[in-house]
Write a protein that holds these residues in place. Sequence first.
Motif, mmCIF file in Angstrom:
data_model
loop_
_atom_site.group_PDB
_atom_site.id
_atom_site.type_symbol
_atom_site.label_atom_id
_atom_site.label_comp_id
_atom_site.label_asym_id
_atom_site.label_seq_id
_atom_site.Cartn_x
_atom_site.Cartn_y
_atom_site.Cartn_z
ATOM 1 N N UNK A 74 1.050 -1.207 0.095
ATOM 2 C CA UNK A 74 -0.047 0.059 -0.038
ATOM 3 C C UNK A 74 1.041 1.365 0.117
ATOM 4 N N UNK A 75 2.038 1.069 0.537
ATOM 5 C CA UNK A 75 2.979 2.306 0.585
ATOM 6 C C UNK A 75 4.080 2.354 -0.108
ATOM 7 N N UNK A 76 4.449 1.078 -0.963
ATOM 8 C CA UNK A 76 5.631 1.199 -1.835
ATOM 9 C C UNK A 76 5.312 1.310 -3.273
ATOM 10 N N UNK A 77 6.165 1.642 -4.085
ATOM 11 C CA UNK A 77 6.112 2.025 -5.607
ATOM 12 C C UNK A 77 7.401 1.808 -6.238
ATOM 13 N N UNK A 78 7.067 0.999 -7.370
ATOM 14 C CA UNK A 78 8.194 0.593 -8.338
ATOM 15 C C UNK A 78 7.947 1.035 -9.740
ATOM 16 N N UNK A 79 8.813 1.705 -10.496
ATOM 17 C CA UNK A 79 8.480 2.173 -11.583
ATOM 18 C C UNK A 79 9.455 1.118 -12.699
ATOM 19 N N UNK A 80 10.135 0.352 -12.035
ATOM 20 C CA UNK A 80 11.006 -0.837 -13.012
ATOM 21 C C UNK A 80 11.325 -1.991 -12.192
ATOM 22 N N UNK A 81 11.713 -2.906 -12.805
ATOM 23 C CA UNK A 81 12.272 -4.083 -12.199
ATOM 24 C C UNK A 81 13.708 -4.310 -12.390
ATOM 25 N N UNK A 82 14.451 -3.256 -12.440
ATOM 26 C CA UNK A 82 15.861 -3.464 -12.584
ATOM 27 C C UNK A 82 16.612 -3.989 -11.256
ATOM 28 N N UNK A 83 17.588 -4.480 -11.375
ATOM 29 C CA UNK A 83 18.245 -4.976 -10.259
ATOM 30 C C UNK A 83 19.363 -3.968 -9.773
ATOM 31 N N UNK A 84 19.335 -3.524 -8.576
ATOM 32 C CA UNK A 84 20.062 -2.535 -8.173
ATOM 33 C C UNK A 84 21.290 -3.033 -7.078
ATOM 34 N N UNK A 85 22.500 -2.644 -7.444
ATOM 35 C CA UNK A 85 23.487 -3.028 -6.733
ATOM 36 C C UNK A 85 23.475 -2.635 -5.007
ATOM 37 N N UNK A 86 22.974 -1.320 -4.772
ATOM 38 C CA UNK A 86 22.958 -1.052 -3.403
ATOM 39 C C UNK A 86 21.377 -0.595 -2.852
#
Length: 248
Positions: A130-142
């Motif tokens: 309900x509080x989270x948002x993601x504009x992509x599914x890229x893997x991030x290193x940090x």
Amino acid sequence: MKIRNIFMASMLVGAFLVTSFGIAQEKENKTYGMLNLEYMMPKIGMEKAFVKAVTEHNNLYHKAGPYEAHLDNIITGEESGWYVWYMGPNMYSDLDNSPGEGAHSDHWTKNVTPTVAKYGRSEFWKYNDKFSYSSDNEINKYETIWMLDIKRGDYYRFKAFMTKVKEAFEKKGDGNVHVYDNEFNEGNGRDVAIIWPFKNWAELDIEDEGIKKTYEEINGDGSWNNALDEWEEFTESVKSQVWKTDVK
């Protein structure tokens, strides 16, 4: 640095988590994503051997599904040097059939345990979509991770704040922010975790106002600063760390 400045800075890089919160969410959601975290400190000089042993164990017994596991390394803050092994996302019902005794346990005891100096926290964090948002599914290193201590009785204020923050992210259509609730609160200042992923350190040099403009387009001029003032009222403390993700 004041929390308003920290918050604005972290909006640039992203734009792991109280039992009562978890129960309320479970009533509303038939499925959910939960992470099981185990903190470990390797023996001095055996860090590489530790990572190698855990990676081998994960590849054998935690490759996919609700028991998939990864290893992160805390590289800033008071827990620098610790590693966090985590399994999931899963649900409580999955835990009854998770890998246990036998070959799984024997492999850990024989290969990983000799490289561990001590074990630390064991926690369960439930993802709050309900509080989270993601504009992509890229893997991030940090990942920048904030551990929030929310004043007793003030979770509703945090909820209202994050609802508006998510609305701003959705309107802007860019950025990532992930929120987790601690399933078994111990009164130790680890009520909620907010995660801001980033690909490289250079992202932290980018000057940007994050979602401020979009937030005020929705809620009116001056609403962002008012929201940050309220943030400082309902949070007892915020501890920030950077984790290097999925080390191998």
